[in-house]
Design an enzyme around this catalytic site. Structure first.
Site, PDB file in Angstrom:
ATOM      1  N   LEU A  93       1.914  -8.382  11.222  1.00  0.00           N
ATOM      2  CA  LEU A  93       1.125  -7.541  12.129  1.00  0.00           C
ATOM      3  C   LEU A  93      -0.304  -8.076  12.197  1.00  0.00           C
ATOM      4  O   LEU A  93      -0.875  -8.481  11.185  1.00  0.00           O
ATOM      5  CB  LEU A  93       1.114  -6.091  11.635  1.00  0.00           C
ATOM      6  N   ASN A 107       5.665  -0.752   4.222  1.00  0.00           N
ATOM      7  CA  ASN A 107       6.604  -1.876   4.194  1.00  0.00           C
ATOM      8  C   ASN A 107       7.345  -1.840   2.868  1.00  0.00           C
ATOM      9  O   ASN A 107       6.830  -1.346   1.871  1.00  0.00           O
ATOM     10  CB  ASN A 107       5.854  -3.206   4.328  1.00  0.00           C
ATOM     11  N   HIS A 109       9.346  -4.432   0.171  1.00  0.00           N
ATOM     12  CA  HIS A 109       9.464  -5.854  -0.166  1.00  0.00           C
ATOM     13  C   HIS A 109      10.401  -5.999  -1.371  1.00  0.00           C
ATOM     14  O   HIS A 109      10.283  -5.243  -2.336  1.00  0.00           O
ATOM     15  CB  HIS A 109       8.080  -6.415  -0.496  1.00  0.00           C
TER      16      HIS A 109
END
Length: 200
Positions: A93, A107, A109
């Site tokens: 982004l 997010n 991960h």
């Protein structure tokens, strides 16, 4: 009711887990308002259609990053999205995008950050010979896999594991961790002090 916007590029197994956990009441007071993919063939878009969740493809191929980001942000704002959840979204982004949703982009991960950021984290961890791995849900900021950590789940790496079994174990924990993090963030009972996410 808080609106979630899901961004994905692939099969969207974390999106499916979030949808399932919303349906069974594990994330109260929320709904998925829109699922957006940058890839027309993403499996997650088909899943959204099957579940009756609004979905949208905004192709990124051959489009300047900022132009694509502006189109995605416009769609999120149009759907009054409160929290953006990246679920296998294979695009960085832009800083401008992040600034439109400060501390409102999550997010997940597949490593225990700050170890093994970037692509193929499970393979990196396995090749490094770690004894413990896992997953991290974090806020998105302007740097890759860097924002304040909200939830982490650890898995033990056994001698009998290979890259495939390790990835499966981590994914199982991702499906738990992401919904947990969404619930915590939506409750707004936290502060970010420097890099630390502190429940209040």
């Amino acid at each position: 009711m808080k609106n979630l916007g899901i961004l994905l590029s692939g099969r969207g197994s974390n999106f499916e887990a979030i949808a399932r956990n919303l349906a069974n009441g594990q994330i109260p007071g929320a709904r998925i308002a829109i699922v957006i993919s940058n890839k027309p063939d993403a499996g997650g878009i088909e899943t959204a259609k099957k579940l009756g969740i609004p979905s949208l493809v905004i192709p990124s191929k051959g489009v300047a990053r900022e132009e694509h980001d502006r189109a995605v942000v416009a769609a999120l704002q149009e759907n009054k999205v409160d929290l953006v959840c990246l679920a296998g979204y294979m695009r960085l982004l832009s800083p401008w995008f992040v600034q439109q949703f400060p501390q409102r982009i999550l997010n997940i991960h597949p490593s225990l950050l700050p170890a093994f950021p970037g692509l193929e984290a499970q393979q990196q961890a396995f090749a490094y010979g770690v004894k413990v791995s896992g997953c991290t849900v974090h806020f998105v900021d302007e740097e890759l896999d860097h924002g304040a950590i909200i939830v982490q789940k650890a898995v033990t790496v056994l001698d009998s594991d290979d890259e495939h079994t390790l990835a499966e174990k981590i994914l199982e924990q991702e499906h738990i961790a992401y919904s947990e993090a969404i619930r915590i963030v939506l409750e707004r009972k936290y502060e970010v002090r420097g890099r630390k996410f502190v429940k209040t």
